[in-house]
Design an enzyme around this catalytic site. Structure first.
Site, mmCIF file in Angstrom:
data_model
loop_
_atom_site.group_PDB
_atom_site.id
_atom_site.type_symbol
_atom_site.label_atom_id
_atom_site.label_comp_id
_atom_site.label_asym_id
_atom_site.label_seq_id
_atom_site.Cartn_x
_atom_site.Cartn_y
_atom_site.Cartn_z
ATOM 1 N N ASP A 227 37.619 64.971 49.224
ATOM 2 C CA ASP A 227 38.953 64.961 48.626
ATOM 3 C C ASP A 227 39.800 63.883 49.297
ATOM 4 O O ASP A 227 39.983 63.896 50.512
ATOM 5 C CB ASP A 227 39.604 66.331 48.812
ATOM 6 C CG ASP A 227 40.867 66.508 47.996
ATOM 7 O OD1 ASP A 227 41.518 65.501 47.661
ATOM 8 O OD2 ASP A 227 41.207 67.659 47.696
ATOM 9 N N ASP B 132 35.292 56.880 45.770
ATOM 10 C CA ASP B 132 35.802 55.972 44.741
ATOM 11 C C ASP B 132 37.218 55.530 45.083
ATOM 12 O O ASP B 132 37.774 54.671 44.425
ATOM 13 C CB ASP B 132 35.804 56.669 43.379
ATOM 14 C CG ASP B 132 36.759 57.834 43.363
ATOM 15 O OD1 ASP B 132 36.652 58.699 44.261
ATOM 16 O OD2 ASP B 132 37.621 57.897 42.477
#
Length: 181
Positions: free
Chosen positions: A52, A88
């Site tokens: 996260d 990402d």
């Protein structure tokens, strides 16, 4: 190792359909497991894929890969062990690089092309939208005595790698077990 039940359930279904016998799933907070539940020299490799990113500035203290993460992961890796990272999120990736580049006891290595072939559901989804995957890998060079350094740097004095936060647990003095908060 995953915190969210839905993801664990999905992975369990996939593993069952593939008739995998060598997969173990654990629903828990990664930081707690890494810091308190695993034995030293347990792993030849640790893979942290798409943690996260906590993109809001005020939440970034919750990121798994932070300043003290190398002090937690180093003792868990065997000598020559490798940690593989994927994300990402460009900003988080840059933070990961800074953290490990200044960490003692690790050297940057190239992620093998053969490993890049294996992609996660998240990764395929991101890539289909034109979002790049960023890869990093670091090899453990030697055992470095991080424990004292980690304890001294933690604001709560309990060695919790998420400094400035309460520890995940407290010891119940009456029966010596763990009381979850």
């Amino acid at each position: 190792l995953e915190r969210l039940l839905g993801r664990i359930t999905k992975l369990n279904r996939k593993a069952h359909r593939a008739e995998l016998k060598n997969l173990r799933l654990l629903r828990a907070e990664a930081g707690y497991v890494l810091e308190y539940l695993l034995d030293r020299d347990s792993f030849e490799a640790v893979h942290v894929y798409f943690p996260d990113p906590w993109p809001k500035k005020r939440h970034q203290k919750n990121r798994l890969i932070g300043e003290l993460f190398p002090t937690i992961i180093n003792p868990l890796l065997r000598k020559g062990g490798v940690i593989y990272l994927r994300t990402d999120n460009k900003e988080y990736f840059e933070q990961m690089l800074r953290v490990f580049d200044k960490a003692k006891g690790f050297a940057s290595i190239e992620t093998p092309a053969s490993m890049k072939k294996f992609t996660t559901d998240f990764e395929r989804d991101f890539n289909s939208k034109g979002i790049l995957t960023r890869y990093a890998a670091y090899k453990k060079l030697n055992e470095f005595k991080f424990e004292q350094e980690a304890y001294e740097r933690c604001a709560n004095g309990k060695g919790n790698f998420k400094d400035n936060r309460k520890p995940y647990y407290k010891k119940a003095s009456s029966h010596g077990g763990i009381q979850w908060l």
